[in-house]
Design a protein around this motif. Structure first.
Motif, PDB file in Angstrom:
ATOM      1  N   PRO A 304      11.202  23.025   4.502  1.00  0.00           N
ATOM      2  CA  PRO A 304      11.158  22.225   5.731  1.00  0.00           C
ATOM      3  C   PRO A 304      11.880  20.894   5.543  1.00  0.00           C
ATOM      4  O   PRO A 304      12.008  20.390   4.423  1.00  0.00           O
ATOM      5  N   VAL A 305      12.367  20.339   6.659  1.00  0.00           N
ATOM      6  CA  VAL A 305      13.148  19.103   6.600  1.00  0.00           C
ATOM      7  C   VAL A 305      12.492  18.006   7.441  1.00  0.00           C
ATOM      8  O   VAL A 305      11.825  18.283   8.432  1.00  0.00           O
ATOM      9  N   GLU A 427       3.963  30.423  11.141  1.00  0.00           N
ATOM     10  CA  GLU A 427       2.878  30.102  12.074  1.00  0.00           C
ATOM     11  C   GLU A 427       3.193  28.862  12.917  1.00  0.00           C
ATOM     12  O   GLU A 427       2.777  28.775  14.067  1.00  0.00           O
ATOM     13  N   ILE A 428       3.907  27.917  12.337  1.00  0.00           N
ATOM     14  CA  ILE A 428       4.298  26.713  13.081  1.00  0.00           C
ATOM     15  C   ILE A 428       5.763  26.388  12.789  1.00  0.00           C
ATOM     16  O   ILE A 428       6.310  26.815  11.767  1.00  0.00           O
ATOM     17  N   ILE A 454       8.616  13.426  11.577  1.00  0.00           N
ATOM     18  CA  ILE A 454       8.458  14.824  11.995  1.00  0.00           C
ATOM     19  C   ILE A 454       9.025  15.740  10.923  1.00  0.00           C
ATOM     20  O   ILE A 454      10.146  15.524  10.429  1.00  0.00           O
ATOM     21  N   LEU A 455       8.239  16.728  10.542  1.00  0.00           N
ATOM     22  CA  LEU A 455       8.644  17.746   9.567  1.00  0.00           C
ATOM     23  C   LEU A 455       8.898  19.036  10.333  1.00  0.00           C
ATOM     24  O   LEU A 455       8.074  19.437  11.162  1.00  0.00           O
ATOM     25  N   GLU A 456      10.046  19.669  10.084  1.00  0.00           N
ATOM     26  CA  GLU A 456      10.423  20.883  10.822  1.00  0.00           C
ATOM     27  C   GLU A 456      10.771  22.019   9.891  1.00  0.00           C
ATOM     28  O   GLU A 456      11.278  21.798   8.784  1.00  0.00           O
ATOM     29  N   LYS A 457      10.542  23.223  10.380  1.00  0.00           N
ATOM     30  CA  LYS A 457      11.004  24.422   9.684  1.00  0.00           C
ATOM     31  C   LYS A 457      12.517  24.285   9.512  1.00  0.00           C
ATOM     32  O   LYS A 457      13.214  23.776  10.390  1.00  0.00           O
TER      33      LYS A 457
END
Length: 463
Positions: A304-305, A427-428, A454-457
């Protein structure tokens, strides 16, 4: 002076190691259970221990471990580099601590170092210094004593007394444990770490440099990060988020490849609410010293980034003042707006994740839930959520607090490990971390602070 009656009462209300180990929120903190698992366990949690502990890890890889007190004493001794030593034990106790360390898979190779530690006889310590030392006991047995700096330059310095140096050494030892676990979990060597940032609440320094620091390099040295330099970041409870954002920018700029953020445990928070537990005749639940560590490295196309576009990181400018509405508008709604996201585009929000069982019994209420209600109210005000849907939305995007202590440890980031695992499982897609800081505790301002990211896939994983 000491109150023997109070000490007896405290002793009677201490949990066993087994009880602390099986306590559901503690199992969530180390990644054996998820926050969703915890939400499904009825309270009071201290009466519904997880049984058995280990098999529950199932498909989850643990983030760390819950260490017993005697093993922590061994780490404390390993962390003590001063001569004369701060943590003074006799030859028999030293041999015992060495045996304990030999059984720990992360520190077994270092156990021999304990044999080389100096032993100071009580006779060589002045009466005045011995009087100012702290007895270190385990289940009523004397295990050693903790001193201030006994050298000439340490004498009469109120910043180098036993109590303050014990706080600092506990932060170092617990931070080193978290860092060793991180290296093991990520399967990288200590020598591959380029830079270390600590985010703890300790104040290391002497009378001339009261909170000078140096904890990052001390922890790095203890863990063998021979190629790393480091610094300490201070921002009260929001320091972990501030440190993670700083680490991300260092890596994004190409300055460093592998940066670690580590926060050692704050001894001042241990048993902070003990009186409330004694009054209600229940076990003292804030009885664990927690620490954590995170690795920030260049985009590998899988992990994740963190969103680092201009305006994507939330902050609270000075002109926001102290009103909740202004504060949440700045570090909750504005970064979302700047990234062209709506509140509904974020799957999970992590705020202050203090264990509600600790906070409720102590009369502070459920801090996490209060904050979820505040962000829900802001979403309603911004016409991104219907008022009647607030409760359902909070349940969907929120989680119960599970951090074993107060301060910098619960400040949103304990959910990072869980978020990464949830993203891996599909899942998220997105999680937002909002950390508050009580700047007014410095007595220098009445302002508070807040930081969010914010952490994102990883976008490269999408088809």
């Amino acid at each position: 002076g000491e109150n023997p009656e109070l000490i007896q009462k405290v002793t009677e209300h201490l949990r066993s190691f087994g009880d602390a180990l099986a306590y559901p929120p503690n199992q969530v903190f180390i990644g054996v259970l998820s926050p969703d698992d915890l939400a499904a366990i009825p309270r009071p949690w201290y009466q519904t221990p997880t049984k058995p502990v280990e098999p529950l890890s199932g498909n989850r890889e643990k983030f760390g471990e819950i260490l017993d007190q005697e093993s922590f004493f061994a780490l404390l001794k390993l962390a003590d580099v001063l001569n004369p030593p701060l943590f003074d034990v006799d030859a028999a106790q030293l041999a015992s601590l060495q045996k304990i360390l030999e059984r720990h898979n992360l520190f077994a190779s270092r156990a021999q170092e304990l044999a080389k530690k100096p032993i100071v006889s009580e006779n060589s310590i002045s009466d005045e210094k011995a009087e100012a030392s702290l007895p270190i006991t385990h289940k009523g047995d004397m295990r050693g004593s903790f001193h201030g700096d006994q050298r000439a330059e340490g004498r009469d310095d109120e910043n180098l007394v036993a109590h303050d140096l014990l706080e600092n050494l506990c932060a170092k030892a617990s931070g080193a444990l978290a860092l060793e676990w991180l290296l093991k979990r990520e399967k990288i060597s200590a020598a591959q770490i380029d830079f270390i940032i600590t985010c703890g609440e300790e104040a290391c320094g002497d009378r001339y440099q009261r909170g000078g620091g140096g904890m990052a390099k001390a922890i790095g040295e203890m863990c063998g990060c021979v190629n790393a330099a480091g610094m300490d970041v201070k921002n009260f409870c929001a320091a972990p988020a501030s440190a993670i954002i700083t680490a991300c920018t260092m890596v994004q700029s190409g300055l460093f490849k592998q940066v670690v953020v580590v926060g050692g445990g704050s001894l001042a928070k241990l048993g902070m609410k003990f009186q409330a537990f004694l009054e209600q005749d229940i076990p003292i639940l804030d009885d664990c010293l927690a620490s954590m560590a995170f690795l920030i490295s260049a985009d590998d196309g899988i992990s994740p980034v963190v969103r680092l576009e201009p305006g994507g990181v939330g902050m609270i400018p000075i002109n926001a003042g102290t009103s909740d509405e202004a504060v949440f508008r700045h570090y909750f709604l504005k970064p979302l707006e700047n990234l062209n996201l709506k509140t509904g585009d974020v799957d999970k929000y992590a705020l202050e994740l203090q264990n509600p069982e600790i906070m409720d019994f102590a009369g502070s209420g459920d801090v996490a839930q209060k904050n979820y209600r505040k962000i829900a109210a802001m979403a309603v005000m911004d016409k991104q959520l219907e008022k009647e849907n607030m409760t359902a939305w909070i349940k969907q995007v929120g989680m119960p607090g599970f951090a074993p202590t107060q301060g910098h440890i619960p400040s949103a980031v304990p959910y990072i490990g869980h978020a990464i695992e949830s993203m891996k499982r599909g899942e998220i897609k997105r999680a937002m971390f909002l950390s508050r800081a009580s700047l007014f505790l410095s007595r220098m301002t009445n302002l508070l602070d807040g930081v969010s990211f914010i952490l994102e896939k990883n976008p490269k994983l999408d088809p």
